[in-house]
Design a protein around this motif. Sequence first.
Motif, PDB file in Angstrom:
ATOM      1  N   MET A 291      -9.233 -23.594  -2.194  1.00 44.60           N
ATOM      2  CA  MET A 291      -7.989 -24.226  -2.585  1.00 44.60           C
ATOM      3  C   MET A 291      -6.882 -23.739  -1.655  1.00 44.60           C
ATOM      4  O   MET A 291      -6.637 -22.559  -1.549  1.00 44.60           O
ATOM      5  N   GLY A 292      -6.228 -24.632  -1.018  1.00 45.19           N
ATOM      6  CA  GLY A 292      -5.171 -24.241  -0.114  1.00 45.19           C
ATOM      7  C   GLY A 292      -3.939 -23.816  -0.867  1.00 45.19           C
ATOM      8  O   GLY A 292      -3.671 -24.223  -1.973  1.00 45.19           O
ATOM      9  N   ARG A 293      -3.151 -23.001  -0.201  1.00 44.84           N
ATOM     10  CA  ARG A 293      -1.917 -22.565  -0.805  1.00 44.84           C
ATOM     11  C   ARG A 293      -0.868 -22.487   0.274  1.00 44.84           C
ATOM     12  O   ARG A 293      -1.124 -22.084   1.396  1.00 44.84           O
ATOM     13  N   ALA A 294       0.345 -22.877  -0.062  1.00 43.84           N
ATOM     14  CA  ALA A 294       1.421 -22.833   0.890  1.00 43.84           C
ATOM     15  C   ALA A 294       2.041 -21.450   0.888  1.00 43.84           C
ATOM     16  O   ALA A 294       1.823 -20.645  -0.001  1.00 43.84           O
ATOM     17  N   GLY A 295       2.883 -21.187   1.898  1.00 41.86           N
ATOM     18  CA  GLY A 295       3.593 -19.921   1.906  1.00 41.86           C
ATOM     19  C   GLY A 295       3.013 -18.959   2.922  1.00 41.86           C
ATOM     20  O   GLY A 295       1.999 -19.211   3.558  1.00 41.86           O
ATOM     21  N   LYS A 296       3.684 -17.840   3.066  1.00 36.41           N
ATOM     22  CA  LYS A 296       3.290 -16.843   4.037  1.00 36.41           C
ATOM     23  C   LYS A 296       2.194 -15.947   3.486  1.00 36.41           C
ATOM     24  O   LYS A 296       2.076 -15.740   2.296  1.00 36.41           O
ATOM     25  N   THR A 297       1.410 -15.438   4.410  1.00 34.75           N
ATOM     26  CA  THR A 297       0.427 -14.447   3.999  1.00 34.75           C
ATOM     27  C   THR A 297       1.100 -13.084   3.959  1.00 34.75           C
ATOM     28  O   THR A 297       2.156 -12.868   4.541  1.00 34.75           O
ATOM     29  N   ARG A 298       0.471 -12.187   3.270  1.00 40.59           N
ATOM     30  CA  ARG A 298       1.026 -10.840   3.132  1.00 40.59           C
ATOM     31  C   ARG A 298       0.933 -10.088   4.448  1.00 40.59           C
ATOM     32  O   ARG A 298      -0.033 -10.221   5.200  1.00 40.59           O
ATOM     33  N   THR A 299       1.928  -9.278   4.723  1.00 45.01           N
ATOM     34  CA  THR A 299       1.921  -8.449   5.921  1.00 45.01           C
ATOM     35  C   THR A 299       2.186  -7.000   5.520  1.00 45.01           C
ATOM     36  O   THR A 299       2.630  -6.711   4.409  1.00 45.01           O
ATOM     37  N   GLY A 300       1.922  -6.099   6.474  1.00 44.00           N
ATOM     38  CA  GLY A 300       2.172  -4.692   6.220  1.00 44.00           C
ATOM     39  C   GLY A 300       0.912  -3.929   5.883  1.00 44.00           C
ATOM     40  O   GLY A 300      -0.212  -4.386   6.126  1.00 44.00           O
ATOM     41  N   LEU A 301       1.085  -2.760   5.303  1.00 43.66           N
ATOM     42  CA  LEU A 301      -0.018  -1.867   5.003  1.00 43.66           C
ATOM     43  C   LEU A 301      -0.725  -2.291   3.715  1.00 43.66           C
ATOM     44  O   LEU A 301      -0.080  -2.570   2.706  1.00 43.66           O
ATOM     45  N   VAL A 302      -2.044  -2.352   3.768  1.00 42.06           N
ATOM     46  CA  VAL A 302      -2.863  -2.722   2.613  1.00 42.06           C
ATOM     47  C   VAL A 302      -3.980  -1.688   2.477  1.00 42.06           C
ATOM     48  O   VAL A 302      -4.586  -1.287   3.471  1.00 42.06           O
ATOM     49  N   ALA A 303      -4.249  -1.257   1.253  1.00 42.42           N
ATOM     50  CA  ALA A 303      -5.307  -0.274   1.019  1.00 42.42           C
ATOM     51  C   ALA A 303      -6.305  -0.822   0.015  1.00 42.42           C
ATOM     52  O   ALA A 303      -5.920  -1.393  -1.018  1.00 42.42           O
ATOM     53  N   ALA A 304      -7.575  -0.667   0.319  1.00 43.89           N
ATOM     54  CA  ALA A 304      -8.656  -1.133  -0.551  1.00 43.89           C
ATOM     55  C   ALA A 304      -9.511   0.057  -0.947  1.00 43.89           C
ATOM     56  O   ALA A 304      -9.803   0.930  -0.121  1.00 43.89           O
ATOM     57  N   LEU A 305      -9.935   0.077  -2.215  1.00 42.31           N
ATOM     58  CA  LEU A 305     -10.780   1.167  -2.707  1.00 42.31           C
ATOM     59  C   LEU A 305     -11.980   0.566  -3.420  1.00 42.31           C
ATOM     60  O   LEU A 305     -11.838  -0.100  -4.444  1.00 42.31           O
ATOM     61  N   ASP A 306     -13.153   0.802  -2.853  1.00 42.84           N
ATOM     62  CA  ASP A 306     -14.405   0.319  -3.427  1.00 42.84           C
ATOM     63  C   ASP A 306     -15.133   1.511  -4.040  1.00 42.84           C
ATOM     64  O   ASP A 306     -15.657   2.365  -3.320  1.00 42.84           O
ATOM     65  N   VAL A 307     -15.148   1.576  -5.362  1.00 36.32           N
ATOM     66  CA  VAL A 307     -15.790   2.679  -6.072  1.00 36.32           C
ATOM     67  C   VAL A 307     -17.181   2.233  -6.502  1.00 36.32           C
ATOM     68  O   VAL A 307     -17.338   1.498  -7.483  1.00 36.32           O
ATOM     69  N   GLY A 308     -18.182   2.641  -5.754  1.00 33.09           N
ATOM     70  CA  GLY A 308     -19.554   2.235  -6.040  1.00 33.09           C
ATOM     71  C   GLY A 308     -20.362   3.363  -6.635  1.00 33.09           C
ATOM     72  O   GLY A 308     -19.891   4.491  -6.810  1.00 33.09           O
ATOM     73  N   SER A 309     -21.601   3.053  -6.954  1.00 30.52           N
ATOM     74  CA  SER A 309     -22.490   4.041  -7.563  1.00 30.52           C
ATOM     75  C   SER A 309     -23.110   4.981  -6.549  1.00 30.52           C
ATOM     76  O   SER A 309     -23.548   6.078  -6.900  1.00 30.52           O
ATOM     77  N   SER A 310     -23.173   4.561  -5.280  1.00 27.07           N
ATOM     78  CA  SER A 310     -23.758   5.412  -4.250  1.00 27.07           C
ATOM     79  C   SER A 310     -22.717   5.973  -3.301  1.00 27.07           C
ATOM     80  O   SER A 310     -22.875   7.073  -2.780  1.00 27.07           O
ATOM     81  N   LYS A 311     -21.635   5.221  -3.048  1.00 28.29           N
ATOM     82  CA  LYS A 311     -20.585   5.708  -2.167  1.00 28.29           C
ATOM     83  C   LYS A 311     -19.236   5.151  -2.601  1.00 28.29           C
ATOM     84  O   LYS A 311     -19.149   4.117  -3.265  1.00 28.29           O
ATOM     85  N   ILE A 312     -18.189   5.870  -2.215  1.00 26.79           N
ATOM     86  CA  ILE A 312     -16.816   5.432  -2.434  1.00 26.79           C
ATOM     87  C   ILE A 312     -16.199   5.203  -1.070  1.00 26.79           C
ATOM     88  O   ILE A 312     -16.272   6.071  -0.188  1.00 26.79           O
ATOM     89  N   CYS A 313     -15.609   4.033  -0.872  1.00 22.83           N
ATOM     90  CA  CYS A 313     -15.061   3.653   0.424  1.00 22.83           C
ATOM     91  C   CYS A 313     -13.592   3.284   0.273  1.00 22.83           C
ATOM     92  O   CYS A 313     -13.221   2.526  -0.628  1.00 22.83           O
ATOM     93  N   CYS A 314     -12.774   3.811   1.148  1.00 24.61           N
ATOM     94  CA  CYS A 314     -11.354   3.469   1.194  1.00 24.61           C
ATOM     95  C   CYS A 314     -11.033   2.931   2.583  1.00 24.61           C
ATOM     96  O   CYS A 314     -11.340   3.577   3.594  1.00 24.61           O
ATOM     97  N   LEU A 315     -10.448   1.735   2.639  1.00 28.92           N
ATOM     98  CA  LEU A 315     -10.020   1.124   3.889  1.00 28.92           C
ATOM     99  C   LEU A 315      -8.507   0.940   3.851  1.00 28.92           C
ATOM    100  O   LEU A 315      -7.959   0.424   2.874  1.00 28.92           O
ATOM    101  N   ILE A 316      -7.834   1.365   4.903  1.00 28.43           N
ATOM    102  CA  ILE A 316      -6.410   1.143   5.065  1.00 28.43           C
ATOM    103  C   ILE A 316      -6.223   0.252   6.289  1.00 28.43           C
ATOM    104  O   ILE A 316      -6.782   0.531   7.359  1.00 28.43           O
ATOM    105  N   ALA A 317      -5.482  -0.830   6.125  1.00 26.28           N
ATOM    106  CA  ALA A 317      -5.365  -1.808   7.198  1.00 26.28           C
ATOM    107  C   ALA A 317      -3.932  -2.291   7.335  1.00 26.28           C
ATOM    108  O   ALA A 317      -3.124  -2.200   6.403  1.00 26.28           O
ATOM    109  N   GLN A 318      -3.634  -2.826   8.516  1.00 24.12           N
ATOM    110  CA  GLN A 318      -2.371  -3.501   8.777  1.00 24.12           C
ATOM    111  C   GLN A 318      -2.640  -5.002   8.795  1.00 24.12           C
ATOM    112  O   GLN A 318      -3.511  -5.478   9.497  1.00 24.12           O
ATOM    113  N   ALA A 319      -1.890  -5.730   7.961  1.00 25.28           N
ATOM    114  CA  ALA A 319      -2.006  -7.188   7.912  1.00 25.28           C
ATOM    115  C   ALA A 319      -0.866  -7.796   8.713  1.00 25.28           C
ATOM    116  O   ALA A 319       0.290  -7.372   8.588  1.00 25.28           O
ATOM    117  N   HIS A 320      -1.199  -8.801   9.532  1.00 26.63           N
ATOM    118  CA  HIS A 320      -0.225  -9.408  10.421  1.00 26.63           C
ATOM    119  C   HIS A 320       0.133 -10.821   9.962  1.00 26.63           C
ATOM    120  O   HIS A 320      -0.534 -11.407   9.109  1.00 26.63           O
TER     121      HIS A 320
END
Length: 417
Positions: free
Chosen positions: A1-30
């Motif tokens: 589904m399309g959506r109008a408007g700007k995409t998010r920019t700046g610092l974004v952090a993701a945290l995947d809490v799994g049963s075997s490993k925990i992963c944290c990704l920090i990224a810059q969105a443009h």
Amino acid sequence: MGRAGKTRTGLVAALDVGSSKICCLIAQAHNNGAIRIAGVGHHASLGIKSGAIIDMAAAQNSILTAVSAAEEMAGERIQEVILSVAGGSLASQNYSAKCSVSGKEISENEIRRLLARAGEIDQPIDRELLHCLPVGYTVDGTRGVRDPRGMFAEELTANMHLVTARAAGLRNLASCIERCHLDIECAVAAPYASGLACLVEDEIDLGATIIDMGGGTTSIAVFYDGALIFTDSIALGGQHVTNDIARGLSTPLTQAERMKTLYGSAIISSSDELEVIDVPLIGEQTSARPNHVPRSLLNGVIRPRLEETFEIIRARLDQAGLTKTAGRRLVLTGGASLLAGVSELAGLVMEKKVRIGRPLRVSGLADATSGPGFSAAAGLLRFAVEKYSDDTDPLDMPPARSSMRFGRLGQWIKENF
């Protein structure tokens, strides 16, 4: 589904809490939607079993270690994260809501009215609403409308897909994150995030099933006509295969994991009888005489568990009436999908064309962190940038027994417009 408007920019952090490993990704969105990884941190999961926290202190330490490593690499401090939810018995519910337009032009007000009705659905006391996603619209009997805004109609109907998880498990997870001095910006079902990371547009439109094979859980998502239409999870994963090997061959868990990775396969071949491997026995000293067994014995333990997993998934899809809608395309991702022969076995059981899914459209991931095991974490970043950008005003979630406010009704608007 399309959506109008700007995409998010700046610092974004993701945290995947799994049963075997925990992963944290920090990224810059443009501005152009590109995502560049700035920091990566991962650590073995301690205190987590089958997606549920069983030791709060151990889980907290694991999360802090992963987050700290990502922050050090990125040179940034984070305060809030996009969180994945893999356990918690993910479940789907379909809902249709109608509203009268009286011949006027359809605006976001009508969409918000439908949204509010979806939020008022009485969920069981033990369930938590994660997502409220539109599957399609019907305008005066005309189905298949993707974006009804600007159209004139007498009546508008929205078909929605609600994704819920067990409330108690989410509260425990939220409490653990808060103890790490982090805020939860929003929570995303892991298979949904993995689909955003691994699937191409044609697969999402024509129909595809993605199976995220984790250590303690295996979660499923079905995409069709540009939308997520089904979500489910089962409490079986790669760690259950490891446990079967340890029990069946009387070997320590660390050795069982090692043998599974180095010698294991989901497909049994005739040469397995001729090849022997050394299986250390529980309690035996390393200097004791070797215990040689044929490789076929190892694979004979692995295959039944994986067959059971795929048969359960197939039964769930059949029960939901999605055998045809789910398409002929099956994408496997998650760390457990790397086991040799898994894609071939999945194709035999599910009767679909199978490929291994890896994160797409995310730059800056090293080879060691760009495999299927990091699909959910990468998908969280895509969700944050494309689906959860802050260019629209959120609607507060009405009372739905959600003390953590994992889901917002405005998220439905954000994800699609």
